[in-house]
Design a protein around this motif. Structure first.
Motif, PDB file in Angstrom:
ATOM      1  N   LEU A 137       0.913  -1.214   0.146  1.00 25.04           N
ATOM      2  CA  LEU A 137      -0.013   0.034   0.044  1.00 25.04           C
ATOM      3  C   LEU A 137       0.762   1.261  -0.035  1.00 25.04           C
ATOM      4  N   ASN A 138       0.569   2.072  -0.939  1.00 23.48           N
ATOM      5  CA  ASN A 138       1.209   3.420  -0.935  1.00 23.48           C
ATOM      6  C   ASN A 138       0.136   4.635  -0.791  1.00 23.48           C
ATOM      7  N   ASP A 139       0.629   5.495   0.151  1.00 17.80           N
ATOM      8  CA  ASP A 139      -0.298   6.496   0.257  1.00 17.80           C
ATOM      9  C   ASP A 139      -1.725   6.053   0.957  1.00 17.80           C
ATOM     10  N   ILE A 140      -1.923   5.664   2.301  1.00 17.56           N
ATOM     11  CA  ILE A 140      -3.201   5.176   2.625  1.00 17.56           C
ATOM     12  C   ILE A 140      -3.991   6.388   2.829  1.00 17.56           C
ATOM     13  N   GLU A 141      -3.484   7.518   3.150  1.00 21.60           N
ATOM     14  CA  GLU A 141      -4.317   8.591   3.321  1.00 21.60           C
ATOM     15  C   GLU A 141      -5.222   8.989   2.050  1.00 21.60           C
ATOM     16  N   SER A 142      -4.610   8.593   0.903  1.00 19.40           N
ATOM     17  CA  SER A 142      -5.519   8.933  -0.320  1.00 19.40           C
ATOM     18  C   SER A 142      -6.584   8.093  -0.599  1.00 19.40           C
ATOM     19  N   LYS A 143      -6.483   6.813   0.108  1.00 20.84           N
ATOM     20  CA  LYS A 143      -7.372   5.647   0.068  1.00 20.84           C
ATOM     21  C   LYS A 143      -8.654   5.904   1.289  1.00 20.84           C
ATOM     22  N   ASN A 144      -8.588   6.781   2.041  1.00 17.92           N
ATOM     23  CA  ASN A 144      -9.408   6.919   3.152  1.00 17.92           C
ATOM     24  C   ASN A 144     -10.602   7.385   2.774  1.00 17.92           C
ATOM     25  N   LEU A 145     -11.426   6.620   2.334  1.00 14.57           N
ATOM     26  CA  LEU A 145     -12.753   6.700   1.527  1.00 14.57           C
ATOM     27  C   LEU A 145     -13.505   7.574   2.213  1.00 14.57           C
ATOM     28  N   PHE A 146     -13.599   7.253   3.804  1.00  9.20           N
ATOM     29  CA  PHE A 146     -14.595   7.720   4.745  1.00  9.20           C
ATOM     30  C   PHE A 146     -13.963   8.808   5.712  1.00  9.20           C
ATOM     31  N   ASN A 147     -12.927   9.219   5.133  1.00 12.10           N
ATOM     32  CA  ASN A 147     -12.119  10.370   6.182  1.00 12.10           C
ATOM     33  C   ASN A 147     -12.182   9.894   7.594  1.00 12.10           C
ATOM     34  N   LEU A 148     -11.648   9.049   7.831  1.00 15.13           N
ATOM     35  CA  LEU A 148     -11.525   8.449   9.102  1.00 15.13           C
ATOM     36  C   LEU A 148     -10.310   8.872   9.883  1.00 15.13           C
ATOM     37  N   PRO A 149     -10.081   9.238  11.113  1.00 18.58           N
ATOM     38  CA  PRO A 149      -8.829   9.681  11.767  1.00 18.58           C
ATOM     39  C   PRO A 149      -7.763   8.586  12.037  1.00 18.58           C
ATOM     40  N   LEU A 150      -7.172   8.195  11.118  1.00 14.27           N
ATOM     41  CA  LEU A 150      -6.454   6.946  10.909  1.00 14.27           C
ATOM     42  C   LEU A 150      -5.379   6.796  12.035  1.00 14.27           C
ATOM     43  N   ASP A 151      -4.791   8.097  12.583  1.00 21.60           N
ATOM     44  CA  ASP A 151      -3.813   7.940  13.540  1.00 21.60           C
ATOM     45  C   ASP A 151      -4.441   7.724  14.906  1.00 21.60           C
ATOM     46  N   GLN A 152      -5.505   7.773  15.031  1.00 23.26           N
ATOM     47  CA  GLN A 152      -6.167   7.465  16.385  1.00 23.26           C
ATOM     48  C   GLN A 152      -6.540   6.066  16.517  1.00 23.26           C
ATOM     49  N   TYR A 153      -6.389   5.405  17.754  1.00 28.05           N
ATOM     50  CA  TYR A 153      -6.921   4.263  18.149  1.00 28.05           C
ATOM     51  C   TYR A 153      -8.261   3.705  17.752  1.00 28.05           C
ATOM     52  N   ALA A 154      -7.961   2.585  17.001  1.00 26.89           N
ATOM     53  CA  ALA A 154      -9.290   2.077  16.254  1.00 26.89           C
ATOM     54  C   ALA A 154     -10.555   1.748  17.475  1.00 26.89           C
ATOM     55  N   SER A 155      -9.751   1.330  18.468  1.00 24.03           N
ATOM     56  CA  SER A 155     -10.990   0.743  19.801  1.00 24.03           C
ATOM     57  C   SER A 155     -11.642   2.005  20.187  1.00 24.03           C
ATOM     58  N   THR A 156     -11.177   3.367  19.797  1.00 22.01           N
ATOM     59  CA  THR A 156     -11.817   4.497  20.382  1.00 22.01           C
ATOM     60  C   THR A 156     -12.951   4.744  19.550  1.00 22.01           C
ATOM     61  N   TYR A 157     -12.829   4.389  18.069  1.00 22.03           N
ATOM     62  CA  TYR A 157     -13.820   4.771  17.102  1.00 22.03           C
ATOM     63  C   TYR A 157     -15.181   4.402  17.464  1.00 22.03           C
ATOM     64  N   SER A 158     -16.207   5.085  17.109  1.00 24.37           N
ATOM     65  CA  SER A 158     -17.720   4.964  17.291  1.00 24.37           C
ATOM     66  C   SER A 158     -18.169   3.657  16.549  1.00 24.37           C
ATOM     67  N   THR A 159     -19.299   2.895  16.701  1.00 23.38           N
ATOM     68  CA  THR A 159     -19.567   1.686  16.014  1.00 23.38           C
ATOM     69  C   THR A 159     -19.551   1.720  14.595  1.00 23.38           C
ATOM     70  N   GLY A 160     -19.950   3.169  14.176  1.00 24.34           N
ATOM     71  CA  GLY A 160     -20.026   3.366  12.573  1.00 24.34           C
ATOM     72  C   GLY A 160     -18.885   3.483  11.950  1.00 24.34           C
ATOM     73  N   MET A 161     -17.851   4.143  12.529  1.00 30.12           N
ATOM     74  CA  MET A 161     -16.454   4.290  12.078  1.00 30.12           C
ATOM     75  C   MET A 161     -15.631   3.100  12.072  1.00 30.12           C
ATOM     76  N   LYS A 162     -16.022   2.159  13.258  1.00 34.13           N
ATOM     77  CA  LYS A 162     -15.335   0.909  13.083  1.00 34.13           C
ATOM     78  C   LYS A 162     -15.571   0.157  11.731  1.00 34.13           C
ATOM     79  N   LYS A 163     -17.107   0.032  11.620  1.00 29.28           N
ATOM     80  CA  LYS A 163     -17.347  -0.555  10.492  1.00 29.28           C
ATOM     81  C   LYS A 163     -16.779  -0.232   9.188  1.00 29.28           C
ATOM     82  N   LYS A 164     -16.925   1.253   9.184  1.00 28.33           N
ATOM     83  CA  LYS A 164     -16.144   1.879   7.854  1.00 28.33           C
ATOM     84  C   LYS A 164     -14.634   1.454   7.769  1.00 28.33           C
ATOM     85  N   LEU A 165     -13.779   1.534   8.944  1.00 26.71           N
ATOM     86  CA  LEU A 165     -12.523   1.105   8.837  1.00 26.71           C
ATOM     87  C   LEU A 165     -12.232  -0.256   8.555  1.00 26.71           C
TER      88      LEU A 165
END
Length: 226
Positions: free
Chosen positions: A98-126
């Motif tokens: 994978l090159n440039d993961i940020e450009s593939k961040n389709l749902f504009n997720l906070p990628l440098d945040q711990y995934a366990s702190t995401y909301s239910t919907g954000m976890k599903k999108k990740l």
């Protein structure tokens, strides 16, 4: 192509899936509908190789699970892994560069945040983003629209259409019938671990009316709401 022959799954003496026979073809989208506890998730887990069963699951791939992306209803994440690390982990599992993961961040997720702190919907999108970037040929999506905002549901619907256009095989379970009607080629109705019927796209409206009648009946009238 995936062909399921006489698939049966039991937990102790309880039969959860009873002699399932289905065929899924490349480039098509299939819906699996049924009440809670009907066996939808167990069927998906068997296809993904997460459950032992009797019967056969045949496919065009040497090892089906190595070409399959599974989106669970409640995806699991380690407590100290960021969204970016999770995507990279799943890519590494398929030896995908994978090159440039940020450009593939389709749902504009906070990628440098711990995934366990995401909301239910954000976890599903990740989790969905990660399996999309694995270059899988088969996608099994268990309730992909639940817990996700309206805008993201629109994106997911278009993603499913794109997967179909690129000749992927897509299996979806959902309680939101309108999303299935918009994306699926066929819908299978499952009840008590058995496939009751297969419905083609032209008959989806009849199936929806039948399911409403079966599910609702006169239950609401019995409440005598005033």
């Amino acid at each position: 192509m995936i062909q399921i022959k006489n698939l049966t799954k039991k937990y102790g003496q309880k039969t959860v899936l009873n002699s399932i026979n289905i065929k899924f073809e490349k480039g098509k989208v299939y819906g699996i509908v049924g009440e809670n506890g009907a066996g939808k998730t167990t069927l998906f887990r068997c296809i993904a190789g997460l459950e032992k069963y009797t019967g056969e699951i045949l496919s065009d791939f040497e090892i089906l699970k190595n070409r399959l992306g599974l989106l669970l209803t409640d995806p699991f994440f380690f407590s100290k892994i960021t969204g970016r690390e999770y995507i990279q982990l799943l890519a590494n599992a398929r030896q995908i560069q994978l090159n440039d993961i940020e450009s593939k961040n389709l749902f504009n997720l906070p990628l440098d945040q711990y995934a366990s702190t995401y909301s239910t919907g954000m976890k599903k999108k990740l989790a969905l983003t990660a399996i999309l970037l694995q270059e899988n040929q088969v996608f099994v999506l268990d309730e992909p629209f639940n817990g996700v905002d309206i805008q993201s549901n629109l994106v997911i619907t278009e993603l499913i259409k794109k997967l179909k256009a690129t000749e992927k095989t897509v299996l979806i379970s959902s309680h939101i019938f309108s999303t299935l009607a918009e994306t699926c080629d066929e819908i299978f109705l499952i009840k008590n671990g058995e496939i009751l019927r297969k419905v083609n796209q032209k008959d989806f409206s009849d199936l929806e009316a039948e399911m409403k009648e079966f599910s609702i009946g006169d239950r609401i009238n019995k409440l005598e709401l005033k």
